[in-house]
Design a protein around this motif. Sequence first.
Motif, PDB file in Angstrom:
ATOM      1  N   ALA A 149       0.864  -1.192   0.000  1.00  0.00           N
ATOM      2  CA  ALA A 149       0.000   0.000   0.000  1.00  0.00           C
ATOM      3  C   ALA A 149       0.889   1.227   0.000  1.00  0.00           C
ATOM      4  N   SER A 150       1.064   1.801  -1.192  1.00  0.00           N
ATOM      5  CA  SER A 150       1.963   2.954  -1.319  1.00  0.00           C
ATOM      6  C   SER A 150       1.249   4.059  -2.073  1.00  0.00           C
ATOM      7  N   GLY A 151       2.016   5.076  -2.502  1.00  0.00           N
ATOM      8  CA  GLY A 151       1.411   6.180  -3.235  1.00  0.00           C
ATOM      9  C   GLY A 151       1.031   5.790  -4.649  1.00  0.00           C
ATOM     10  N   GLY A 152       1.721   4.797  -5.196  1.00  0.00           N
ATOM     11  CA  GLY A 152       1.482   4.405  -6.579  1.00  0.00           C
ATOM     12  C   GLY A 152       0.757   3.072  -6.728  1.00  0.00           C
ATOM     13  N   PHE A 180      -4.936   9.018   0.496  1.00  0.00           N
ATOM     14  CA  PHE A 180      -4.497   9.845   1.625  1.00  0.00           C
ATOM     15  C   PHE A 180      -4.025  11.210   1.130  1.00  0.00           C
ATOM     16  N   ASP A 181      -3.223  11.204   0.056  1.00  0.00           N
ATOM     17  CA  ASP A 181      -2.662  12.465  -0.450  1.00  0.00           C
ATOM     18  C   ASP A 181      -3.760  13.400  -0.969  1.00  0.00           C
ATOM     19  N   LYS A 182      -4.750  12.834  -1.699  1.00  0.00           N
ATOM     20  CA  LYS A 182      -5.814  13.673  -2.278  1.00  0.00           C
ATOM     21  C   LYS A 182      -6.744  14.200  -1.187  1.00  0.00           C
ATOM     22  N   SER A 283       3.486  -3.577   3.414  1.00  0.00           N
ATOM     23  CA  SER A 283       4.636  -2.720   3.123  1.00  0.00           C
ATOM     24  C   SER A 283       4.166  -1.513   2.331  1.00  0.00           C
ATOM     25  N   GLY A 284       5.075  -0.586   2.066  1.00  0.00           N
ATOM     26  CA  GLY A 284       4.706   0.652   1.373  1.00  0.00           C
ATOM     27  C   GLY A 284       4.384   1.730   2.388  1.00  0.00           C
ATOM     28  N   GLY A 285       4.428   2.972   1.937  1.00  0.00           N
ATOM     29  CA  GLY A 285       4.275   4.118   2.827  1.00  0.00           C
ATOM     30  C   GLY A 285       3.074   4.055   3.762  1.00  0.00           C
ATOM     31  N   ALA A 288       3.019   2.617   7.354  1.00  0.00           N
ATOM     32  CA  ALA A 288       3.540   3.382   8.499  1.00  0.00           C
ATOM     33  C   ALA A 288       2.401   3.915   9.370  1.00  0.00           C
ATOM     34  N   ASN A 289       1.184   3.885   8.855  1.00  0.00           N
ATOM     35  CA  ASN A 289       0.030   4.445   9.574  1.00  0.00           C
ATOM     36  C   ASN A 289      -0.431   3.494  10.686  1.00  0.00           C
ATOM     37  N   ARG A 290      -0.500   4.009  11.914  1.00  0.00           N
ATOM     38  CA  ARG A 290      -0.810   3.129  13.056  1.00  0.00           C
ATOM     39  C   ARG A 290      -2.247   2.619  13.047  1.00  0.00           C
TER      40      ARG A 290
HETATM   41  O1  KG4 Z   1       5.992   3.543  -0.555  1.00  0.00           O
HETATM   42  P1  KG4 Z   1       6.055   5.026  -0.724  1.00  0.00           P
HETATM   43  O2  KG4 Z   1       7.139   5.767   0.003  1.00  0.00           O
HETATM   44  O3  KG4 Z   1       6.209   5.446  -2.220  1.00  0.00           O
HETATM   45  C1  KG4 Z   1       5.589   4.840  -3.298  1.00  0.00           C
HETATM   46  O4  KG4 Z   1       6.133   3.844  -3.827  1.00  0.00           O
HETATM   47  O5  KG4 Z   1       4.505   5.370  -3.648  1.00  0.00           O
HETATM   48  O6  KG4 Z   1       4.609   5.587  -0.290  1.00  0.00           O
HETATM   49  C2  KG4 Z   1       4.288   6.950  -0.266  1.00  0.00           C
HETATM   50  C3  KG4 Z   1       2.825   7.076   0.156  1.00  0.00           C
HETATM   51  C4  KG4 Z   1       2.288   8.498   0.101  1.00  0.00           C
HETATM   52  O7  KG4 Z   1       1.061   8.483  -0.576  1.00  0.00           O
HETATM   53  C5  KG4 Z   1       2.102   8.874   1.569  1.00  0.00           C
HETATM   54  O8  KG4 Z   1       1.036   9.770   1.796  1.00  0.00           O
HETATM   55  C6  KG4 Z   1       1.844   7.521   2.207  1.00  0.00           C
HETATM   56  O9  KG4 Z   1       2.680   6.622   1.514  1.00  0.00           O
HETATM   57  N1  KG4 Z   1       2.196   7.532   3.641  1.00  0.00           N
HETATM   58  C7  KG4 Z   1       1.279   7.382   4.618  1.00  0.00           C
HETATM   59  C8  KG4 Z   1       1.990   7.548   5.850  1.00  0.00           C
HETATM   60  N2  KG4 Z   1       3.312   7.765   5.560  1.00  0.00           N
HETATM   61  C9  KG4 Z   1       3.414   7.754   4.200  1.00  0.00           C
HETATM   62  N3  KG4 Z   1      -0.032   7.172   4.577  1.00  0.00           N
HETATM   63  C10 KG4 Z   1      -0.696   7.083   5.742  1.00  0.00           C
HETATM   64  N4  KG4 Z   1      -0.103   7.256   6.955  1.00  0.00           N
HETATM   65  C11 KG4 Z   1       1.222   7.479   7.060  1.00  0.00           C
HETATM   66  N5  KG4 Z   1       1.787   7.640   8.255  1.00  0.00           N
END
Ligand code: KG4
Length: 355
Positions: A149-152, A180-182, A283-285, A288-290
């Motif tokens: 679960a990442s940005g992409g 999350f970003d939008k 995994s993915g950004g 990190a969200n609790r």
């Molecule tokens: O895995 P990543 O660093 O990059 C990609 O491959 O996309 O993920 C980045 C994404 C962003 O959309 C960011 O808003 C989200 O991960 N992100 C989170 C948190 N930290 C980063 N989303 C929710 N809660 C967080 N604490």
Amino acid sequence: MESGGPTHGGQSVIVRALGIETSCDETAAALVEADASGLRLIAQQLATRPEESAALGGIVPELTVRQHLELLPKLTRTVLEQNAALDSVGATAGPGLAPALLVGLAFGKSLAWARSSSFHAINHLEGHIFSPFVSRERWPDYPHLALIASGGHTLLVDAPEAGRRTVVGTTRDDAAGEAFDKLARMAGLGYPGGPEIEKEAAAGEVGKIPLPRPMKGSPEGDFSFSGLKNAARLLLEKDAEIARPGVRRAHFCAEAQAAIAECLADRCRAALRRTGRKLLTVSGGVSANRTVARALEEAARAEGAALLAPAAGWNTDNAAMIAAVTARRHLDGMASDWETDVDPRWAVGSVQNGA
Ligand code: KG4
Ligand code: ZN
């Protein structure tokens, strides 16, 4: 733990592998030392420019590529300082932004050639799948179900054994991190939105400003976040007050975060039930969200499975995960051809790019 790895006279071979990551707006290099039993991170460097991306409303390829060209040699030099021996070099070859990937791949090949090391084109998503394990200095356990679960990307991947992966769920529209970003941008918060929403949500309460949970309870494996985004947009059009600092914005963030967490957890629970896997990784950004981590933990427990998330600092994009996959490839005797090209749409299920 994966078995095998080359041995000489019964001794386990130690591999020193450099990983390079330039698939998006992070420029990163890392060095790991590995053998058949596990690995450890020796050094890593990472540079990112979220302020610039935010100011310009996203990624500007020309600026991103210039950043990689300028910083990659410097970061790599720092990582390799006092670490003369180098057995293999790996660079992310996809998926990602083609010109950004080209910088890392060309740099990685040149370095491998100059140092007489093996060269490995690495899938960024495989790096994410490795990260919960390698952040704890061990090789992946199989079988497992992996949520990225990442940005992409938002992908659920079934991994029955090393080298075999099947996508069992993907997003039909936005990725979870993109949602999350939008939503953060709509609420007048900064980029990247995930951490901003998490911070703001701490003062809010779920249920005060209702938002939908798209696809929750669906028998299908996919995710969808556009319904959530559209509902939030309509709400904010009617009530702009929510996007101003205050307790209502906190309530909005708590609700948005809970909605994304519940959608992710619900789909994971359904996939665990379908596949019968007893290990769920994330995994993915977004991992990190609790709130997300807690929801996934509950979903796994309800299905009699365990959850493994990356150790702190390994959730978002980094080169250590790329170095780890590189070391694994070297131990398995699987080098890439010098002719290997980038593959901006490299699917997580295919081990070779372009396949
Ligand atoms: O895995 P990543 O660093 O990059 C990609 O491959 O996309 O993920 C980045 C994404 C962003 O959309 C960011 O808003 C989200 O991960 N992100 C989170 C948190 N930290 C980063 N989303 C929710 N809660 C967080 N604490
Ligand atoms: Zn990523």
